[in-house]
Every structure is written in C-alpha cells, then in structure tokens.
Design a protein around this motif. Structure first.
Motif, PDB file in Angstrom:
ATOM      1  N   GLY A 168       0.831  -1.205   0.000  1.00 18.59           N
ATOM      2  CA  GLY A 168       0.000   0.000   0.000  1.00 18.59           C
ATOM      3  C   GLY A 168       0.859   1.245   0.000  1.00 18.59           C
ATOM      4  N   VAL A 169       0.207   2.398   0.096  1.00 17.00           N
ATOM      5  CA  VAL A 169       0.909   3.682   0.125  1.00 17.00           C
ATOM      6  C   VAL A 169       0.169   4.633   1.052  1.00 17.00           C
ATOM      7  CG1 VAL A 169      -0.347   4.517  -1.914  1.00 17.00           C
ATOM      8  CG2 VAL A 169       1.834   5.569  -1.275  1.00 17.00           C
ATOM      9  N   ASP A 170       0.927   5.384   1.841  1.00 16.94           N
ATOM     10  CA  ASP A 170       0.393   6.402   2.743  1.00 16.94           C
ATOM     11  C   ASP A 170       1.113   7.712   2.475  1.00 16.94           C
ATOM     12  OD1 ASP A 170      -1.205   4.474   4.091  1.00 16.94           O
ATOM     13  OD2 ASP A 170       0.542   3.863   5.287  1.00 16.94           O
ATOM     14  N   PRO A 171       0.521   8.832   2.870  1.00 19.64           N
ATOM     15  CA  PRO A 171       1.250  10.096   2.755  1.00 19.64           C
ATOM     16  C   PRO A 171       2.406  10.154   3.744  1.00 19.64           C
ATOM     17  CG  PRO A 171      -0.837  10.418   3.894  1.00 19.64           C
ATOM     18  CD  PRO A 171      -0.848   9.005   3.389  1.00 19.64           C
ATOM     19  N   ALA A 172       3.532  10.681   3.296  1.00 28.71           N
ATOM     20  CA  ALA A 172       4.680  10.847   4.194  1.00 28.71           C
ATOM     21  C   ALA A 172       4.427  12.023   5.128  1.00 28.71           C
ATOM     22  CB  ALA A 172       5.950  11.063   3.379  1.00 28.71           C
ATOM     23  N   PRO A 173       4.992  12.011   6.333  1.00 22.89           N
ATOM     24  CA  PRO A 173       4.743  13.077   7.308  1.00 22.89           C
ATOM     25  C   PRO A 173       5.113  14.468   6.795  1.00 22.89           C
ATOM     26  CG  PRO A 173       5.793  11.205   8.378  1.00 22.89           C
ATOM     27  CD  PRO A 173       5.831  10.929   6.902  1.00 22.89           C
ATOM     28  N   ASP A 174       6.205  14.580   6.037  1.00 27.65           N
ATOM     29  CA  ASP A 174       6.671  15.890   5.562  1.00 27.65           C
ATOM     30  C   ASP A 174       6.380  16.090   4.080  1.00 27.65           C
ATOM     31  OD1 ASP A 174       7.677  16.400   8.121  1.00 27.65           O
ATOM     32  OD2 ASP A 174       9.561  15.375   7.642  1.00 27.65           O
ATOM     33  N   GLY A 175       5.337  15.464   3.569  1.00 28.26           N
ATOM     34  CA  GLY A 175       5.036  15.538   2.151  1.00 28.26           C
ATOM     35  C   GLY A 175       5.605  14.338   1.424  1.00 28.26           C
ATOM     36  N   GLY A 176       5.164  14.133   0.199  1.00 29.81           N
ATOM     37  CA  GLY A 176       5.618  12.974  -0.540  1.00 29.81           C
ATOM     38  C   GLY A 176       4.797  11.740  -0.204  1.00 29.81           C
ATOM     39  N   SER A 177       5.363  10.582  -0.486  1.00 26.41           N
ATOM     40  CA  SER A 177       4.647   9.312  -0.290  1.00 26.41           C
ATOM     41  C   SER A 177       5.514   8.334   0.480  1.00 26.41           C
ATOM     42  CB  SER A 177       4.274   8.691  -1.639  1.00 26.41           C
ATOM     43  OG  SER A 177       3.461   9.572  -2.394  1.00 26.41           O
ATOM     44  N   ARG A 178       4.840   7.424   1.152  1.00 29.45           N
ATOM     45  CA  ARG A 178       5.524   6.340   1.839  1.00 29.45           C
ATOM     46  C   ARG A 178       4.902   5.028   1.361  1.00 29.45           C
ATOM     47  NH1 ARG A 178       4.888   6.376   8.019  1.00 29.45           N
ATOM     48  NH2 ARG A 178       6.646   7.829   8.029  1.00 29.45           N
ATOM     49  N   PHE A 179       5.576   4.404   0.407  1.00 32.66           N
ATOM     50  CA  PHE A 179       5.132   3.085  -0.048  1.00 32.66           C
ATOM     51  C   PHE A 179       5.605   2.035   0.954  1.00 32.66           C
ATOM     52  CE2 PHE A 179       4.578   5.396  -3.934  1.00 32.66           C
ATOM     53  CZ  PHE A 179       3.590   4.716  -4.629  1.00 32.66           C
ATOM     54  N   TRP A 180       4.773   1.025   1.162  1.00 32.62           N
ATOM     55  CA  TRP A 180       5.127  -0.031   2.110  1.00 32.62           C
ATOM     56  C   TRP A 180       4.650  -1.385   1.586  1.00 32.62           C
ATOM     57  CZ3 TRP A 180       0.912  -2.767   3.579  1.00 32.62           C
ATOM     58  CH2 TRP A 180      -0.338  -2.109   3.535  1.00 32.62           C
ATOM     59  N   PHE A 181       5.339  -2.406   1.986  1.00 32.73           N
ATOM     60  CA  PHE A 181       4.853  -3.769   1.754  1.00 32.73           C
ATOM     61  C   PHE A 181       5.212  -4.613   2.964  1.00 32.73           C
ATOM     62  CE2 PHE A 181       9.082  -3.634  -0.112  1.00 32.73           C
ATOM     63  CZ  PHE A 181       9.677  -4.824   0.249  1.00 32.73           C
ATOM     64  N   GLU A 182       4.323  -5.553   3.274  1.00 31.21           N
ATOM     65  CA  GLU A 182       4.483  -6.406   4.449  1.00 31.21           C
ATOM     66  C   GLU A 182       4.664  -7.856   4.016  1.00 31.21           C
ATOM     67  OE1 GLU A 182       0.978  -5.683   6.735  1.00 31.21           O
ATOM     68  OE2 GLU A 182       1.838  -3.955   7.776  1.00 31.21           O
ATOM     69  N   LEU A 183       5.589  -8.539   4.689  1.00 22.83           N
ATOM     70  CA  LEU A 183       5.859  -9.951   4.417  1.00 22.83           C
ATOM     71  C   LEU A 183       5.928 -10.716   5.737  1.00 22.83           C
ATOM     72  CD1 LEU A 183       8.657  -9.638   1.703  1.00 22.83           C
ATOM     73  CD2 LEU A 183       6.241 -10.121   1.340  1.00 22.83           C
ATOM     74  N   PRO A 184       5.523 -12.000   5.729  1.00 23.39           N
ATOM     75  CA  PRO A 184       5.597 -12.795   6.962  1.00 23.39           C
ATOM     76  C   PRO A 184       7.029 -12.893   7.467  1.00 23.39           C
ATOM     77  CG  PRO A 184       4.274 -13.902   5.293  1.00 23.39           C
ATOM     78  CD  PRO A 184       4.941 -12.758   4.609  1.00 23.39           C
ATOM     79  N   SER A 185       7.182 -12.805   8.781  1.00 28.93           N
ATOM     80  CA  SER A 185       8.534 -12.862   9.372  1.00 28.93           C
ATOM     81  C   SER A 185       9.042 -14.292   9.462  1.00 28.93           C
ATOM     82  CB  SER A 185       8.524 -12.239  10.763  1.00 28.93           C
ATOM     83  OG  SER A 185       7.580 -12.885  11.602  1.00 28.93           O
ATOM     84  N   ALA A 186       8.118 -15.270   9.420  1.00 25.49           N
ATOM     85  CA  ALA A 186       8.521 -16.685   9.538  1.00 25.49           C
ATOM     86  C   ALA A 186       8.313 -17.382   8.207  1.00 25.49           C
ATOM     87  CB  ALA A 186       7.709 -17.375  10.629  1.00 25.49           C
ATOM     88  N   ALA A 187       9.016 -18.484   8.028  1.00 25.76           N
ATOM     89  CA  ALA A 187       8.861 -19.285   6.818  1.00 25.76           C
ATOM     90  C   ALA A 187       7.461 -19.857   6.770  1.00 25.76           C
ATOM     91  CB  ALA A 187       9.901 -20.397   6.781  1.00 25.76           C
ATOM     92  N   PRO A 188       6.831 -19.908   5.587  1.00 30.05           N
ATOM     93  CA  PRO A 188       5.480 -20.449   5.477  1.00 30.05           C
ATOM     94  C   PRO A 188       5.470 -21.947   5.663  1.00 30.05           C
ATOM     95  CG  PRO A 188       6.360 -20.034   3.301  1.00 30.05           C
ATOM     96  CD  PRO A 188       7.392 -19.502   4.297  1.00 30.05           C
ATOM     97  N   ASP A 189       4.269 -22.493   5.935  1.00 27.55           N
ATOM     98  CA  ASP A 189       4.137 -23.944   6.049  1.00 27.55           C
ATOM     99  C   ASP A 189       4.459 -24.580   4.712  1.00 27.55           C
ATOM    100  OD1 ASP A 189       3.362 -23.686   8.644  1.00 27.55           O
ATOM    101  OD2 ASP A 189       1.222 -23.613   8.180  1.00 27.55           O
TER     102      ASP A 189
END
Length: 462
Positions: free
Chosen positions: A438-459
């Motif tokens: 996803g993407v959120d607005p950066a605190p001082d202007g601009g954009s903050r793109f982010w992506f999340e991934l599992p911290s552990a290995a999948p089954d």
C-alpha cells in the motif's frame, strides 16, 4: 431379576413373550411368525397413521435438517466423547441407565447410552418425545403416578417398568431442541438440585460436542476447497507464464527484425543525407525499443507467482544491488538515499529485487521540480510481519488514487515515462509471498510506499 432394556424407547409389539426384556422374539398373532424390530417398525408405520408427525411437520423438518447437519442420522458421528458424557450422567444421578435421545419427526435415535445398547424406535413410543419441547429439566419420581407417562408402554409393563425418569433438553445455538439427555430406573427416586443442575450442564456439553464436530467438519471442507483452489491457481499461473513466454517470443522476434532494419537503414548514406528520413527512422527505432521494454515488463508481470523460489534472503543485499543498478539515476537526479537495516526473510530474492527496484526508481522519478529527491528505505516488525517502507519527498499521491495505482496499466502522472505495469507487478509479487502492499502520505510531504511480508517461513506446500 434385573430389568434389561434395549433402549429407553423400543418399538411397541403386537404380542410379546417377556415384554421389554429382549429375550423372546415378538410374535405376530395374525400371521403366526416372529418379526424383527425393523419389520415391526415398517409394519406399524403402514398400519397406524402418525398424527404427531403431521401436527409438527414444520418443526420436525427443521429439527431433521439440524440433525442431518450434525451427521448423527447416518451414524457418522464418533461416539467416544458422547459416551463419556452419558456415562457421567448415569454416575452423577446414581441410576443404572442413561441415554442421549435425538428426536426426528418420526423416530427416536440413541447416539450413546449407559446400561444398555443404543436403538432406534418410533417417536410415539418415546418418553422423551412427550416432553421434548420443555426448555427446563423434567424430573418424574414415579412415572406410574404421572398422567403424562402412566399409559406409556415403558411404564405399563408392555415394554418395560420404568418408574424414575429425568431428562434435560439438548438445545442448539439456534434455539431448537433436538432431543434430550435422559436418565431412568425401575425404582422410584428423585434428584437433588445439584444432580438436576449437573444433568443440564451435561446436556449443554453434549450439544457443544455436536457443534464442535460440525465446525471441524466444515473447516476441513473449507481447507480442502482452499487447497484445491490454491493448486488450481498455481497451475493457472504456470500456464499463464508459459503462454506469456511464448507470446513474448513471437512478438520479440519480428520486433527485433524491425529494430535491426531501422538501425541498418539509419546508417545508409541516402537516409543520413535526408533529415526527414533520418527523423522517421529514429522514431521507428525508439518506438520499437519502447515496445520491446513493454513486452519484457508484461512478461515479468505474467511470470510472477508461477515459480516462486524461496530462500533465506537478506534484504540488505537485495537493496544494495538495486542501488548499484540505479547508481546513474541517483547521480543524475542528485538524490540522497538512506537505507536502514533490513531483515532477512524467507522469500524469492529475485522477485523482491523487482519490488524494491520499482519503488526506489519511482521515488527518483516522481519528484518536485524545486527539490532534489530524498529517499529513505526502512523496516519495522510488528506481530508476525515485517513492514518495509520506501519514503520520498516527491509530489505525493491523492487519496482517491492510493488503491487504483496498483492496478495494471493504471497511471496517475502522465508527464513521466512509464507503462503502468510496475506497481501492479509489485502487488502480485508481494501477495504471492502472502503479504500486502500500500501507500500512505509521508509526514513531511511525498509518499511512503510499504509492503508487508511474513517474518517466519510459510508452512510446507504454501
């Protein structure tokens, strides 16, 4: 002599030997032959209309539907847990017999008993059916003295000599009483308030067991469907990848010929000396080059998820490769790129390279005209996921566009070169890894793109 029961409810015979004891076959006087219990059930069904079933047709159908969902009518429910509960009921109430009686529109079925073997019988012979809809426990010290039961064949001696009878309702979460937990004896007695309460609690636990079995079966079915869908999706991705590879090959071959011809044509003396011809040949070569790049991006997008090769991937190393490859762009835009320590994840490093390459290169492209790019790559762990962020000081993204920019061929800013495929490819890569983007607005202007991934290995198998 101890009384033996085939169940708390048995089909009423026409003529019996030692009624209710189960040691003498039933004799049909009219035909002079012994009949089995199943034959009696069939004969009585044909001989005598069941008015009770007709008067309660709608509630009976609803009850039958619930019992069918629980899987008790076809004998698919394992009875070990239920057997333990009915045994506890007999012990707590200090009686020799107990049963879990489930009542359909026409029959009573016992799924667990204590003191005798379970059986199936007609509903109208059932003592529990008489008080089925009572929401509270029923305690009858002497059934022979109770108007509701004194003519019942289990009380009169036709089928048995029940005196003490007590039961508690089996009420489903929908509020439907599907049967009763009953205890009984051939001697008059009663229950203490504590025993009566315990009988009610055990009845509730019986319903809990049925519900647990139902939910477990539904969960198993859902998991089976999800597994099948996952396997089909994986197969479809592989087919899509193969198809895209074949199509891109078919497109690139003639396109390469066009580019080579344009390059050779541009070197001919007649073209070099003609400004218009030179411009047309140059336009053809540049358009062909852009088309080749677009085909490669489409192929990359189609291949995502088809062959995921997970390894222990150090994102610090992946980002280092990205920054090395973007070195000329960073130098040209006079950008400042800051990288915090990134985690090591079980992932496909080549595909995560594409994600970071797209996000960082976009941060270098979509800038404000009055400032140099400032890009920060960071990571934070929360719960069982890592969130990787790429923050810039660019022009930002309108709130209405923050979801649509991840769609294929979607472009927000048309004044910057792009195909609208990069972010869509990032989304596919992250989701195939079991994450989100996803993407959120950066605190001082601009954009903050982010992506999340599992911290552990999948089954295994995911």
């Amino acid at each position: 002599m101890a009384q033996t029961y085939k169940g708390s409810c048995i089909t009423r015979p026409i003529v019996t030997g030692d009624a209710g004891r189960g040691d003498t076959p039933t004799l049909d006087v009219r035909h002079g032959r012994a009949m089995s219990q199943d034959q009696l059930v069939t004969k009585r069904t044909l001989d005598e209309p069941m008015t009770t079933a007709r008067t309660e047709e709608a509630p009976g159908q609803r009850r039958d539907a619930l019992l069918s969902r629980y899987g008790v009518l076809d004998g698919t429910v394992a009875n070990r847990d239920l057997q333990a509960l009915v045994g506890m009921a007999a012990q707590i109430c200090v009686v020799p017999n107990a049963a879990i009686n489930l009542i359909t529109s026409t029959q009573q079925r016992q799924v667990a008993t204590a003191g005798f073997e379970p059986s199936i019988c007609l509903r109208e012979d059932s003592m529990c059916a008489v008080v089925l809809e009572r929401p509270e426990p029923v305690v009858v010290p002497n059934a022979a003295m109770d108007a509701r039961f004194r003519d019942n064949p289990f009380v009169t001696g036709t089928l048995g000599h029940v005196r003490f009878y007590a039961s508690a309702p089996l009420t489903t979460p929908e509020g439907v009483i599907i049967g009763r937990l009953c205890v009984f004896d051939t001697q008059p007695r009663t229950l203490t308030p504590e025993q009566e309460h315990a009988l009610t609690v055990l009845a509730d636990r019986i319903v809990d067991v049925l519900e647990l079995r139902l939910r477990s079966r539904e969960l198993e079915e859902s998991l089976s469907e999800l597994t099948a869908a996952r396997d089909e999706l994986r197969r479809s991705n592989e087919l899509l990848s193969d198809f895209a590879g074949q199509v891109s090959h078919d497109l690139r071959s003639p396109l390469s010929a066009i580019m080579a011809s344009a390059e050779m044509l541009g070197q001919r003396e007649s073209v070099v000396e003609d400004p218009l011809a030179t411009r047309l040949v140059g336009t053809t070569f540049r358009a062909s080059t852009r088309m080749a790049g677009l085909i490669e991006e489409i192929l990359t997008h189609a291949r995502v998820g088809a062959r995921l090769e997970r390894t222990e991937t150090e994102l610090d190393d992946v980002l280092a490769d990205v920054l090395t490859d973007l070195g000329p762009s960073i130098e040209h835009t006079r950008a400042t790129v800051t990288a915090e320590q990134l985690p090591t994840l079980w992932a496909d490093g080549a595909q995560l390279y594409s994600v970071l390459l797209n996000l960082v290169s976009n941060a270098l492209k979509y800038t404000r005209p009055d400032s140099d790019p400032v890009v920060t790559v960071a990571a934070r762990q929360h719960d069982d996921v890592w969130r990787i962020t790429v923050q810039d000081n660019g022009s930002g993204i309108e709130e209405a566009d923050r979801e649509s920019i991840f769609q294929l061929f979607k472009r927000v800013a048309t004044d910057v070169d792009g195909s609208g495929i990069g972010l869509a490819t990032c989304k596919r890569i992250v989701e195939v890894h079991g994450g989100a983007i996803g993407v959120d607005p950066a605190p001082d202007g601009g954009s903050r793109f982010w992506f999340e991934l599992p911290s552990a290995a999948p089954d295994e198998g995911s």
